[in-house]
Design a protein around this motif. Structure first.
Motif, short mmCIF file in Angstrom:
data_model
loop_
_atom_site.label_atom_id
_atom_site.label_comp_id
_atom_site.label_asym_id
_atom_site.label_seq_id
_atom_site.Cartn_x
_atom_site.Cartn_y
_atom_site.Cartn_z
N LEU A 51 37.91 45.45 42.09
CA LEU A 51 38.13 44.27 41.29
C LEU A 51 38.84 43.17 42.08
N ILE A 52 38.58 41.93 41.70
CA ILE A 52 39.35 40.81 42.23
C ILE A 52 40.68 40.79 41.48
N VAL A 53 41.76 40.85 42.22
CA VAL A 53 43.08 40.94 41.60
C VAL A 53 43.81 39.61 41.72
N SER A 54 44.67 39.33 40.76
CA SER A 54 45.51 38.14 40.80
C SER A 54 46.89 38.52 41.29
N ILE A 55 47.45 37.70 42.13
CA ILE A 55 48.74 37.97 42.74
C ILE A 55 49.63 36.76 42.52
N GLY A 56 50.84 36.99 42.03
CA GLY A 56 51.76 35.89 41.78
C GLY A 56 51.61 35.35 40.38
N GLN A 57 52.52 34.46 40.01
CA GLN A 57 52.55 33.89 38.67
C GLN A 57 52.02 32.47 38.67
N ARG A 58 51.49 32.07 37.51
CA ARG A 58 51.00 30.70 37.35
C ARG A 58 52.14 29.72 37.57
N PRO A 59 51.88 28.58 38.14
CA PRO A 59 50.56 28.06 38.56
C PRO A 59 50.21 28.40 40.01
N LEU A 60 50.92 29.36 40.58
CA LEU A 60 50.71 29.68 41.99
C LEU A 60 49.91 30.97 42.18
N THR A 61 49.19 31.38 41.16
CA THR A 61 48.42 32.63 41.24
C THR A 61 47.34 32.54 42.31
N ARG A 62 47.25 33.58 43.10
CA ARG A 62 46.21 33.67 44.13
C ARG A 62 45.31 34.86 43.82
N TYR A 63 44.09 34.83 44.36
CA TYR A 63 43.10 35.86 44.05
C TYR A 63 42.53 36.45 45.32
N GLY A 64 42.24 37.75 45.26
CA GLY A 64 41.65 38.42 46.42
C GLY A 64 41.29 39.85 46.12
N LEU A 65 40.71 40.53 47.10
CA LEU A 65 40.39 41.96 47.01
C LEU A 65 41.44 42.77 47.75
N ARG A 66 41.70 43.97 47.25
CA ARG A 66 42.65 44.86 47.93
C ARG A 66 41.95 45.72 48.99
N LEU A 67 40.65 45.60 49.11
CA LEU A 67 39.91 46.40 50.08
C LEU A 67 40.36 46.08 51.51
N GLN A 68 40.38 47.14 52.33
CA GLN A 68 40.72 46.98 53.74
C GLN A 68 39.46 46.62 54.53
N PRO A 69 39.62 46.03 55.72
CA PRO A 69 38.44 45.61 56.49
C PRO A 69 37.43 46.72 56.72
#
Length: 364
Positions: A340-358
């Motif tokens: 899943l694409i996860v959200s990191i941090g709180q609004r309005p500074l939330t960032r999005y990414g995958l936890r998968l390793q390279p």
């Protein structure tokens, strides 16, 4: 101190294991472990035998045990505590003979263990001494998935010739004379009932809460557990428009596939989670063009919209992430978590990414 102690056992044609286990827990060991409730899982015939031989108001051996050993008098054990395995139509199974019967038994046991371990203040003791071998296996395996530190697994051992003797249910407070199957007299004072505690691996701390928080089949719980313990592997094949998460193919429309491929490429390159204001739409558009071509109407509309907005709008960015996650959850169920694409941090500074390793992302 735990507020409720529960003894759970599988039984078949030998309901004696209930009182034997009860004797081992309450009388033979020090300190005594006295359950507040007893629950049985069994077939239709096993349930009938347990009701008649253990719970009959006059001849029931459970009531005899409570009279012999008053510390057990407060234990809740009634016909309602006997859980009969049923078929798909809700009819009790007379025996466990087919693969479907085995699946129904596993699901019944899994549901009970999950429910009994849901209360953090409860303490569960599981006995696998009775019933068919497959039922004992399922009960032990389900406990391995759900057990907390306070939960125990055991098998009761009875000395020869009392083991499997129809008239022996436990060593009574006043010893008495019995006879073996061949008529040989034996005395219950010579009987030894011992509890063999079985070490097992407690997987609960390693698993996502959803594995045990939702009502699902035993096989689904095992699959989710296996997927969680294995290294995740994401495979992307843009030429074939294919996305594979672990061993499961996921069907995505081209725009969502390009969106996910963009996040996967960022993860593979160890790029940090990103906000919509920081992301370069050209990376996403390049992948989208590979899927549909630069002349496709949908591609042209998307490109023009992003150019007008001078990048990703907050609404477009977050809607794409949310929609993609919904598709993944619907397709993968409990095994979706690593992808899943996860959200990191709180609004309005939330960032999005995958936890998968390279090394967990493969491009075909």
């Amino acid at each position: 101190m735990h507020s409720k102690r529960i003894l759970l056992a599988v039984t078949g044609l030998s309901p004696q294991i209930v009182t034997e286990t009860l004797y081992a827990l309450c009388v033979a060991q020090d300190p005594a472990w006295v359950p507040d409730e007893i629950h049985l899982v069994t077939s239709q015939e096993g349930a009938e035998r347990a009701r008649l031989s253990l719970l009959d108001p006059i001849a029931g051996q459970f009531h005899a045990f409570c009279r012999d050993y008053p510390l057990a008098a407060g234990i809740a054990f009634t016909p309602a505590h006997i859980h009969t395995i049923a078929d798909r139509n809700g009819s009790p199974l007379s025996d466990i003979r087919t693969p479907e019967d085995n699946a129904r038994a596993a699901d019944t046991i899994h549901a009970l263990v999950r429910d009994f371990t849901a209360d953090p203040a409860s303490e569960l003791h599981v006995s696998i001494a009775g019933g068919r071998k497959t039922m004992g296996f399922y009960l032990g395996y389900c406990l391995s998935l759900a057990a907390r530190p306070q939960d125990k697994l055991s098998h009761v051992l009875v000395s020869d010739p009392f083991e499997s003797l129809p008239d022996f249910y436990y060593p009574p407070a006043v010893p008495c004379l019995l006879h073996t199957r061949d008529g040989r007299p034996i005395h219950t004072a010579d009987a030894r009932v011992m509890l063999a505690e079985i070490p097992f691996v407690r997987l609960r701390p390693l698993l996502p809460a959803a594995v045990l928080a939702t009502r699902q089949s035993f096989s689904a719980a095992v699959a989710a557990t296996q997927a969680h313990l294995e290294k995740p592997m994401l495979r992307i094949d843009l030429a074939r428009r294919q996305l594979t998460c672990g061993g499961s193919a996921v069907s995505l429309p081209p725009q969502l596939l390009a969106w996910y491929a963009w996040f996967a490429r960022r993860a593979q390159h160890r790029q940090a989670p990103v906000r919509h204001t920081d992301a370069d739409p050209r990376e996403f558009l390049s992948l989208y063009a590979q899927l549909v071509g630069i002349d496709a109407v949908d591609y042209e509309n998307t490109r023009e919209m992003l150019e007008e907005c001078e990048g990703f709008s907050k609404e477009f960015f977050e809607q794409k992430c949310a929609k993609l996650n919904r598709v993944l959850k619907n397709a993968l169920g409990l095994v979706a978590a690593p992808y899943l694409i996860v959200s990191i941090g709180q609004r309005p500074l939330t960032r999005y990414g995958l936890r998968l390793q390279p090394d967990e992302v493969v491009w075909e």
